[in-house]
Design an enzyme around this catalytic site. Structure first.
Site, PDB file in Angstrom:
ATOM      1  N   TYR A   6       0.853  -1.195   0.000  1.00 13.41           N
ATOM      2  CA  TYR A   6       0.000   0.000   0.000  1.00 13.41           C
ATOM      3  C   TYR A   6       0.888   1.244   0.000  1.00 13.41           C
ATOM      4  O   TYR A   6       1.729   1.423   0.877  1.00 13.41           O
ATOM      5  CB  TYR A   6      -0.882  -0.003   1.241  1.00 13.41           C
ATOM      6  CG  TYR A   6      -2.100   0.878   1.128  1.00 13.41           C
ATOM      7  CD1 TYR A   6      -3.330   0.347   0.759  1.00 13.41           C
ATOM      8  CD2 TYR A   6      -2.032   2.234   1.404  1.00 13.41           C
ATOM      9  CE1 TYR A   6      -4.464   1.143   0.666  1.00 13.41           C
ATOM     10  CE2 TYR A   6      -3.160   3.038   1.317  1.00 13.41           C
ATOM     11  CZ  TYR A   6      -4.368   2.490   0.949  1.00 13.41           C
ATOM     12  OH  TYR A   6      -5.481   3.290   0.857  1.00 13.41           O
ATOM     13  N   TYR A  25      -5.534   4.698  -7.829  1.00 14.00           N
ATOM     14  CA  TYR A  25      -5.712   4.677  -6.378  1.00 14.00           C
ATOM     15  C   TYR A  25      -7.108   4.200  -6.042  1.00 14.00           C
ATOM     16  O   TYR A  25      -8.058   4.953  -6.101  1.00 14.00           O
ATOM     17  CB  TYR A  25      -5.472   6.081  -5.809  1.00 14.00           C
ATOM     18  CG  TYR A  25      -5.658   6.216  -4.314  1.00 14.00           C
ATOM     19  CD1 TYR A  25      -4.803   5.571  -3.421  1.00 14.00           C
ATOM     20  CD2 TYR A  25      -6.672   6.992  -3.785  1.00 14.00           C
ATOM     21  CE1 TYR A  25      -4.961   5.700  -2.049  1.00 14.00           C
ATOM     22  CE2 TYR A  25      -6.841   7.131  -2.408  1.00 14.00           C
ATOM     23  CZ  TYR A  25      -5.976   6.488  -1.551  1.00 14.00           C
ATOM     24  OH  TYR A  25      -6.132   6.625  -0.189  1.00 14.00           O
TER      25      TYR A  25
END
Ligand SMILES: [Zn+2]
Lengths: 131, 394
Positions: free
Chosen positions: B292, B342
């Site tokens: 992440y 994203y």
């Protein structure tokens, strides 16, 4: 520029009363004595908290320069480009997020001594400057 | 006799659906979610009638909820939930799906996340920024003055603490951005594909110092879904199965006081080793990492916490080129949230599925038997880890 103001509420009234007189209050557990920053509502053991004075002495844990729109012109850095915010460790142990208004961020150092000042946005709020 | 962690080894990801991503307008988050589910089910070689579980996740724009089941015409579902753990959600969805399948609650569970915060003529950064000005009550007003007022400001404070403590530099963070852009240049879906240099990184504007613009993820519209089913059934479907070997979550709940490790060590330090222990592996066994990457610094601290390098050595590790194409630990091989798209934890998870299957095209890594995937939310407040394997776990 914005004209940002803080409106007190019941939970914060004692804190802002003291801040207006230049005193920083923090929270202490009525049972175990553990200390917390002002916004804490309960001790981790579930017990209620009371207000106690802090010395206002602190050390600098971290800082950052926010280049987004400033909340108020008074919060800009010495150079006027961005607002310096920080995390300070109070002498008593709790950490606080705080504005570091008017400072030169290139002069900031890890662990440097800081002291509380108060700036007024409707209510007086603690800000920190190099001691 | 099965061990307590046996459930993980019985589940596999068998379908992946990724919609168009980026500044794609005229569709709601629910529209993206519905399309992602349909794509994932078709990818698995299944029919919508086969789906008996749905776990939905909504981004910052909202609009994805359990009503999606009705919108998709799904009937008689045995499991239907909205999972809300910010950036750690995707890992949590897969973990919950695996538990449910192992427990016999459902057989075919789709996990979906979609978001549509981008609108024409609105700056993408405003999607996550509180408005300045006006009035605020009580301690919320104090927080407006004290900051941090944005996720970027929170991560900037955390990154500065890491720099203070370990000597990590902005240039080392830049190496992460540069390496991921190299990966993105090989990914047709990536939004940013033009190569960048360390000089570009250093010259990009400060968002919140010490984070430059090129340390920060983008904001995207789109949706991603995965289909989870049993490992046995996975052998007979359309795609190479991606087996779940291990999973864990840690939500550290920092005490912000003297001695706190905030900014130096995150929930990844517990979640990562726990997931790898469940999988029966160590960091040395990992072929590819999908971490992440809301900020470059998030990649750095997660790799340290997972044990891919020593604590405090993440900067030097990244600067060595280890994460970039040709490096020892291929990381964020689609370009990640910094360069590709994203969609919270579905960005790293979707790329891991692609890599473990061996479907990465120009960016496919050579060895792809074991992948580690991280999810992270808040300001290092919520963490999930998945370990995925190309074969059923031994
Ligand atoms: Zn107590």
């Amino acid at each position: 520029m914005s004209d940002f103001t803080i409106e007190r509420n019941e939970a914060s009234a004692p804190f802002f009363d003291a801040a207006r007189e230049g005193r920083l209050l923090i929270r202490r557990c009525t049972v175990c004595g553990r200390l917390y920053p002002p916004q804490q509502r309960r001790c981790v053991d579930g017990e209620p908290l009371e207000w106690v004075p802090a010395t206002g002495a602190a050390t600098l844990i971290s800082w950052a320069v926010d280049h987004g729109a400033a909340v108020a012109p008074d919060l800009l850095s010495a150079a006027g480009d961005g607002s310096v915010i920080g995390v300070v460790e109070l002498e008593e142990g709790p950490w606080m997020n705080a504005a570091l208004p008017g400072v030169d961020p290139t002069q900031l150092r890890d662990g440097m001594p800081m002291r509380v000042e108060f700036a007024v946005f409707g209510e007086a709020v603690p800000v920190f400057l190099p001691a | 006799m099965s061990s307590t962690s046996d459930f993980a080894v019985r589940a596999a990801i068998v379908g992946l659906g990724i919609t168009e991503t980026g500044p794609v307008y005229g569709r709601s988050a629910a529209d993206f979610a519905a399309q992602a589910v349909q794509l994932a089910v078709a990818d698995a070689g299944l029919r919508m009638d086969d789906v008996d579980g749905l776990l939905v996740s909504s981004g910052v724009s909202g609009g994805v909820h359990i009503g999606l089941a009705g919108q998709l015409g799904l009937t008689d579902l045995r499991m239907l939930s909205h999972i809300s753990q910010a950036g750690s959600t995707a890992g949590a969805q897969v973990q919950l799906a695996a538990l449910a399948i192992a427990g016999g609650l459902a057989t075919t569970i789709v996990c979906v996340h979609a978001d549509a915060p981008l609108k024409p003529k609105v700056k993408s950064g405003d999607a996550y920024r509180q408005a300045a000005g006006g009035a605020a009550a009580g301690f919320a007003g104090l927080a407006m003055v004290a900051g941090p007022r944005t996720p970027t400001a929170g991560y900037a404070l955390a990154a500065r603490r890491h720099m203070n403590h370990y000597g990590t530099t902005s240039e080392q963070l830049g190496a992460i951005a540069v390496g991921q852009r190299q990966w993105a240049s090989k990914n047709p879906q990536a939004f940013f594909r033009e190569p960048i240099t360390l000089e570009d990184h250093q010259a990009s504007r400060w968002v919140v110092e010490p984070l430059h613009l090129l340390d920060c993820c983008m904001v995207s519209n789109g949706g991603v879904a995965v289909v989870v089913t049993s490992a046995e059934r996975a052998q007979h479907l359309a795609q190479p199965p991606v087996h779940l070997w291990g999973c864990a979550q840690t939500h550290p709940g920092y005490r912000m006081e003297r001695g706190s490790a905030w900014g130096l060590r995150s929930g990844a330090a517990i979640s990562g080793p726990a997931a790898m222990a469940m999988a029966g592996i160590t960091p040395r066994d990992v072929d590819v990492c999908e971490i992440y990457d809301c900020y470059t610094y998030t990649v750095l601290i997660t790799l340290e916490d997972y044990g891919f390098c020593s604590k405090g050595e993440g900067g030097a590790f990244a600067a060595s080129g280890a994460l970039a194409p040709g490096g020892a630990l291929p990381t964020n091989t689609g370009g990640g949230q910094l360069s590709s798209f994203y969609l919270w934890g579905m960005t790293p998870l979707s790329e891991a599925v692609i890599q473990v299957r061996g479907q990465g095209g120009e960016r496919q890594v050579e060895r792809h038997d074991v992948a580690v995937v991280s999810g992270n939310g808040g300001v290092l407040d919520f963490h999930s880890t998945l370990v995925l394997g190309a074969q059923p776990r031994a």
